[in-house]
Design an enzyme around this catalytic site. Structure first.
Site, mmCIF file in Angstrom:
data_model
loop_
_atom_site.group_PDB
_atom_site.id
_atom_site.type_symbol
_atom_site.label_atom_id
_atom_site.label_comp_id
_atom_site.label_asym_id
_atom_site.label_seq_id
_atom_site.Cartn_x
_atom_site.Cartn_y
_atom_site.Cartn_z
ATOM 1 N N TYR A 72 -15.408 -31.903 29.209
ATOM 2 C CA TYR A 72 -14.048 -32.245 29.626
ATOM 3 C C TYR A 72 -13.153 -32.608 28.441
ATOM 4 C CZ TYR A 72 -14.736 -32.601 34.714
ATOM 5 O OH TYR A 72 -14.946 -32.353 36.042
ATOM 6 N N LYS A 98 -29.542 -30.192 31.096
ATOM 7 C CA LYS A 98 -29.898 -28.767 31.026
ATOM 8 C C LYS A 98 -30.532 -28.531 29.659
ATOM 9 C CE LYS A 98 -29.796 -24.470 32.604
ATOM 10 N NZ LYS A 98 -30.580 -24.000 33.762
ATOM 11 N N ASP A 118 -30.004 -27.594 37.595
ATOM 12 C CA ASP A 118 -30.091 -26.601 38.678
ATOM 13 C C ASP A 118 -31.103 -27.043 39.729
ATOM 14 O OD1 ASP A 118 -32.024 -26.243 36.697
ATOM 15 O OD2 ASP A 118 -31.954 -24.050 36.722
ATOM 16 N N ASP A 175 -19.753 -34.615 38.172
ATOM 17 C CA ASP A 175 -18.641 -34.213 39.049
ATOM 18 C C ASP A 175 -19.172 -33.338 40.185
ATOM 19 O OD1 ASP A 175 -15.938 -33.782 39.884
ATOM 20 O OD2 ASP A 175 -15.969 -31.846 38.856
ATOM 21 N N ASP A 194 -19.937 -34.323 44.545
ATOM 22 C CA ASP A 194 -19.306 -33.634 45.685
ATOM 23 C C ASP A 194 -20.389 -33.062 46.598
ATOM 24 O OD1 ASP A 194 -16.647 -34.079 44.723
ATOM 25 O OD2 ASP A 194 -16.014 -32.097 45.434
HETATM 26 C C1 IPM Z 1 -12.964 -36.118 40.135
HETATM 27 C C2 IPM Z 1 -12.035 -34.932 39.992
HETATM 28 C C3 IPM Z 1 -11.498 -34.868 38.575
HETATM 29 C C4 IPM Z 1 -12.682 -34.626 37.641
HETATM 30 C C5 IPM Z 1 -10.398 -33.841 38.285
HETATM 31 C C6 IPM Z 1 -9.282 -33.907 39.280
HETATM 32 C C7 IPM Z 1 -9.868 -33.986 36.893
HETATM 33 O O1 IPM Z 1 -12.665 -33.765 40.370
HETATM 34 O O2 IPM Z 1 -12.535 -37.248 39.848
HETATM 35 O O3 IPM Z 1 -14.096 -35.943 40.574
HETATM 36 O O4 IPM Z 1 -13.140 -33.485 37.500
HETATM 37 O O5 IPM Z 1 -13.153 -35.608 37.042
HETATM 38 MN MN MN Z 2 -14.585 -34.077 41.363
#
Ligand code: IPM
Ligand code: MN
Ligand code: NAD
Length: 357
Positions: free
Chosen positions: A141, A190, A223, A247, A251
């Site tokens: 990032y 990884k 993975d 990240d 999710d």
């Molecule tokens: C998160 C989001 C952010 C990230 C984006 C919006 C920059 O996906 O906070 O999880 O990737 O960190």
């Molecule tokens: Mn995110």
């Protein structure tokens, strides 16, 4: 207690969920006899529109002068042009970096009454309780990036960089949390492909061996982890990983409790205010409809009380009220499994009533 809390509503559903969270903060202040001063500042797409900058200096100054920050979400299709000069997400990355918030804590807990809201089977998800430590101010990032000419047109690059110091501090923080929980830490990398991961793994192993011999430690490749997370989620206690892997995995992990709308996060540094937010985004598909689930943001307020204000009873009170609300059968659309649901503001009403009852 007196505390100065900065609210950053942001874009999309951000303002809707932060408005409900503000009511909850006021409810907690009344119930426990605190005085919280809140102020709202611009970040993300709306800040680009108003100031030409996704993170105006006035927002940075207000955040630095606060005790804690609560963020909704940033981003949306309006600002998605790939050739645009800047983007809403830049504001979020910049505030994390400015405040040195290197550790992003993302707890994944399942609620007994919501187990059937998960797309996964009850016997797999029931009892899951994982705490992710996502490194937040390094990795791919924040490496060098750009575009350059290429015989086929152009090429683009993003560098992934981690230093031993960056790995050590996040691993230590995660290991200390493991000591307070079930004593297990899993590091995800990884290392079979990436040099960065090989340094990460070597460093993590050294820290764990020298400083945390009491914590059961293992490593899993990213993975493979994507698979284990949904096949045997109960086996994990604390998980530590880099920025992008964390990240993506979190999710994915939101499907264990059943919705992104349930997961809070805390971004912490070694000093100064923490930043608290739901892990989800601005949800443009449901923005402005008063249907978003505000519970992730409420649970982020609980983390704010616990980690930045040292108000444990207040944090527990929010967590208990959220659990009781779910137990009583109240559901926003995302967790209603097609059954009856209430709106964002109605969920705010119910939680607030229980908090102040
Ligand atoms: C998160 C989001 C952010 C990230 C984006 C919006 C920059 O996906 O906070 O999880 O990737 O960190
Ligand atoms: Mn995110
Ligand atoms: P998203 O998290 O916004 O939405 C993914 C899906 O989950 C959508 O269907 C959405 O409706 C649903 N959802 C999310 N939060 C919900 C809630 N509280 N209640 C009910 N349903 C909810 O991800 P996306 O659509 O990929 O991204 C939209 C924008 O948000 C992008 O611009 C992205 O960059 C941004 N984003 C911001 C943050 C942040 O500010 N921290 C985090 C992730 C994504």
């Amino acid at each position: 207690m007196e505390a100065n809390i900065v609210l950053l509503p942001g874009d999309g559903i951000g303002p809707e969920i932060v408005a409900q969270a503000k009511r909850l903060l006021e409810g907690v202040a009344t119930k426990f006899g605190h005085s919280f001063t809140t102020s709202e500042h611009a970040i993300g797409g709306n800040a680009i529109d108003a100031f030409g900058d996704p993170l105006p200096q006035s927002t940075i100054d207000a955040c630095k002068a606060s005790h804690a920050i609560l963020l909704g979400a940033v981003g949306g299709p309006k600002w998605d042009d790939p050739t645009a000069r800047t983007r809403p997400e830049v504001g979020l990355l910049k505030i994390r970096k400015e405040l040195g918030l290197f550790a992003n804590l993302r707890p994944i807990q399942t609620y007994p009454e919501l187990v059937d809201a998960s797309p996964l089977r009850r016997e797999i998800v029931e009892g899951t309780d994982i705490l992710f430590f996502r490194e937040l101010t390094g990795g791919i990032y924040f490496g060098k990036s750009g575009r350059r000419p290429h015989p086929s047109g152009e090429e683009a690059f993003n560098e992934m960089v981690y230093s031993t110091g960056e790995v050590e501090r996040i691993v230590r923080m995660a290991a200390r949390a493991a000591q307070q929980r079930r004593g297990k830490l899993t590091s995800v990398d990884k290392a079979n492909v990436l040099e960065v991961s090989r340094l990460w793994r070597q460093t993590a192993e050294r820290v764990m061996k020298e400083e945390f011999p009491d914590v059961a430690y293992d490593v899993v490749l990213i993975d493979s982890m994507a698979m284990h997370l949904i096949s045997r989620p109960r086996d994990f206690d604390v998980v530590v990983t880099g920025n992008m892997f964390g990240d993506i995995l979190t999710d994915e992990a939101s499907m264990l409790p059943g919705s992104l709308g349930l997961l809070p996060s805390a971004s912490l540094g070694s000093e100064g205010p923490g930043l608290y937010e739901p892990i989800h985004g601005s949800a443009p598909d449901i923005a402005g409809k008063n249907v978003a689930n505000p519970l992730a943001t409420f649970l982020a307020c609980a983390m704010l009380f616990r980690h930045s204000l040292g108000l444990t009873a207040e944090a527990v009170a929010i967590e208990e009220v959220v659990a009781a609300t779910l137990k009583a059968g109240y559901r926003t659309k995302d967790i209603a499994a097609g059954g009856p649901s209430i709106s964002t503001s109605e969920m705010g009403d119910v939680v607030l009533q229980q908090m102040t009852a």
